[in-house]
Enzyme design. Structure first.
Site, PDB file in Angstrom:
ATOM      1  CB  CYS A 376      -1.008  -0.038   1.140  1.00  0.00           C
ATOM      2  SG  CYS A 376      -2.413   1.018   0.812  1.00  0.00           S
ATOM      3  CG  HIS A 504      -3.526  -3.556   3.032  1.00  0.00           C
ATOM      4  ND1 HIS A 504      -2.447  -3.144   3.775  1.00  0.00           N
ATOM      5  CD2 HIS A 504      -4.168  -2.434   2.639  1.00  0.00           C
ATOM      6  CE1 HIS A 504      -2.435  -1.831   3.847  1.00  0.00           C
ATOM      7  NE2 HIS A 504      -3.466  -1.365   3.165  1.00  0.00           N
ATOM      8  CD  GLU A 506      -1.158  -6.544   4.785  1.00  0.00           C
ATOM      9  OE1 GLU A 506      -0.861  -6.794   3.595  1.00  0.00           O
ATOM     10  OE2 GLU A 506      -1.361  -5.391   5.217  1.00  0.00           O
TER      11      GLU A 506
HETATM   12  N1  GLN Z   1      -1.889   6.735   2.898  1.00  0.00           N
HETATM   13  C1  GLN Z   1      -2.007   5.997   1.685  1.00  0.00           C
HETATM   14  C2  GLN Z   1      -3.355   6.191   1.024  1.00  0.00           C
HETATM   15  O1  GLN Z   1      -4.287   6.591   1.670  1.00  0.00           O
HETATM   16  C3  GLN Z   1      -1.730   4.528   1.909  1.00  0.00           C
HETATM   17  C4  GLN Z   1      -2.755   3.845   2.735  1.00  0.00           C
HETATM   18  C5  GLN Z   1      -2.303   2.547   3.316  1.00  0.00           C
HETATM   19  O2  GLN Z   1      -1.116   2.273   3.347  1.00  0.00           O
HETATM   20  N2  GLN Z   1      -3.229   1.753   3.828  1.00  0.00           N
HETATM   21  O3  GLN Z   1      -3.509   5.944  -0.136  1.00  0.00           O
END
Ligand code: GLN
Length: 529
Positions: A376, A504, A506
């Protein structure tokens, strides 16, 4: 068979692992019966999505986009079910609905009260979820400990549930703690007795007591608890401290848990997945190889902030029979030391604290061929690093950190631009990505598609797709319309493993099915060794 409900309450202390105990009981029953979990939290947030992970632990995201707490991760991993947002109640959610109903006129003419209106609403929620899912066994975990004011209505609701569906269809499991005070060297039952007494004052008679303890309960202490709680000795089980949560179902089963459950719930048979679990647990325990993986984040003071990442690594420990040592790198602290590190994960995150530290670490991994997995924010910052140092776009950044930067290579998603509310408004839930053939990601997923969960507001800015690709960044997975970069990698010829995803992965990893990109990272880190 009529639907069965197993209600879990806790006493004495919080943090005893009620969620794990409930998930373990579900695990024991789930090969034979359709088991689904409902978790009841006492807080007034609608969901934990707006809470700081340092305070509350990881925010777990479901396929349907629901933001829930990390216990749902355990439920999915132990039961093999895909949970729904509807299976999580918080007092915030309950009051929201009650207010909606009241405004609509559902209670016309009535004074709306905690009991029976709110408690019945909760009870009916349990019944409806059971019915809609056609579950054979519904696990209901009530958060906190008996006596907490914010969980009182849940207690009322399960009492009423038991009246409605019949006491024979509800099993009350109470989790307590048996301390062994230093200096006394003796198991002590009083806290359990008092907590059961409190539960009884609230009208609930437990059927099974699981007492968390650092050693197996002695016969003497079991007898004491049994007598004082009006139970048989066989109803008292030890919730033994273990070094690996996947052992908990085995610990229960060794004490006759499935026999007890079948008898109490009048169920006929049960098959077991436990031999396969046992094999995987042994594989991890017998590991002779060891590698060190660094996790470079800013919530490192609470490991629970990265609970699913840690679990995904545990799954790989079993799969590859390797011990993975974790090294936490707090990226807001400036300097870092990557000596002896075999692989690096840059996890998700928000805001600007620690960002330059993460970018430096990614640069180090890229230049020194250290296996790297970005998750992410980890993908977004890998793109920023690549833009700055390979595409020579000095001043490239994400607009999350610097809204007026020279090269906004990461920018807010188009559909997010006009959203002001913070709760539940990110791009959330499971989305499909098309994977480019002959890429590492493609071969790790063994598929031309990947379905992973998301939680973000920003994306790789489409205006920079061309320049990034022209300089060698491979977009190995895109959203079906081709606009969103979901996976990136560097060619195997120039780096052994440099992979990142906007998702994500995971969150969907399990002991039986470790997440593909984690498998890739560990494989590459082992090779590096
Ligand atoms: N802050 C970033 C976004 O909002 C990544 C979010 C995250 O890592 N869950 O896109």
């Amino acid at each position: 068979m009529s639907r069965k409900y197993i209600v879990f309450t806790g006493g004495v202390l919080s943090g005893l692992g009620k969620g794990i105990a409930a998930a373990s009981i579900g695990n024991i029953l789930s090969p034979t019966y359709k088991v689904i979990p409902i978790k009841c939290d006492g807080y007034l947030n609608v969901d934990p999505g707006t809470m700081n992970p340092i305070e509350h632990g990881e925010v777990f995201v479901l396929d349907d986009g629901g933001e829930v707490d990390m216990d749902f991760g355990h439920y999915e991993r132990f039961l093999g079910v895909t949970c729904k947002f509807d299976w999580n109640l918080t007092m915030g959610k309950v009051f929201d609905r009650i207010r909606e109903k009241e405004r609509r006129g559902d209670y016309l003419g009535k004074t709306v009260q905690m009991i029976p209106h709110v408690s019945n609403f909760i009870r009916d929620h349990f019944l409806r979820v059971g019915e809609e899912t056609q579950a054979e066994v519904v696990l209901i975990e009530i958060g906190g400990t008996v006596g907490d004011m914010e969980n009182e209505l849940y207690i009322e609701a399960v009492k009423s549930l038991s009246r409605k569906v019949g006491r024979e269809n509800v099993l009350f499991v109470h989790l307590t703690y048996v301390p062994i005070p230093s200096g006394v060297h003796e198991q002590k039952s009083k806290p359990t007795q008092q907590s059961v007494s409190l539960l009884r004052q609230k009208g609930i008679e437990p059927d099974i007591i699981i007492a968390r303890c650092s050693e197996m309960l002695s016969d003497n202490i079991k007898n004491k608890i049994a007598v004082s709680c009006n139970l048989d000795k066989e109803d008292i089980l030890t919730g033994l401290d273990v070094d690996n949560i996947y052992k908990v179902p085995l610990v229960f089963e060794n004490q006759g848990m499935s026999k007890l459950l079948l008898k109490r719930l009048d169920l006929s048979s049960n098959t077991s997945l436990l031999p396969e679990w046992e094999r995987l647990i042994k594989q991890r325990e017998n590991a002779e190889k060891q590698i060190t993986i660094a996790i470079a984040g800013k919530y490192t003071q609470l490991e629970d902030s990265y609970a699913s990442i840690i679990e995904a690594l545990h799954h790989c420990e079993s799969l590859f029979s390797v011990k993975i040592k974790l090294k936490w790198i707090e990226t807001s602290e400036g300097s870092f030391d990557l000596r002896g590190i075999d692989g690096v994960i840059v996890p998700g995150g928000f805001g600007s604290r620690g960002v330059e530290g993460k970018i430096n670490i990614i640069k180090h991994c890229r230049e020194n061929k250290v296996p790297f997995l970005g998750l992410c924010y980890g993908l977004q910052l890998a793109v920023v690093e690549f833009a700055r140092n390979v595409c020579c776009l000095e001043g490239a950044n994400t607009t999350e950190v610097d809204p007026s930067c020279l090269y906004p290579v990461i920018d807010i998603l188009k559909e997010q631009k006009n959203i002001l509310d913070k709760g539940g408004t990110m791009r959330l839930g499971c989305y499909v990505a098309n994977l480019k053939s002959n890429t590492m990601v493609n071969s790790l997923y063994c598929s031309s598609e990947a379905l992973e969960r998301h939680r973000h507001r920003y994306e790789v800015n489409p205006e920079y797709h061309k320049i990034l690709q022209d300089h060698g960044l491979i977009f190995s997975g895109l959203s079906p319309d081709g606009t969103l970069v979901e996976f990136i990698e560097l060619s195997k010829e120039i780096h052994p493993y440099f992979v990142a995803t906007q998702a994500h992965p995971e969150l969907k990893s399990s002991l039986l099915n470790p997440a593909p990109l984690f498998k890739g990272l560990i494989e590459a880190s082992l090779k590096k060794r």
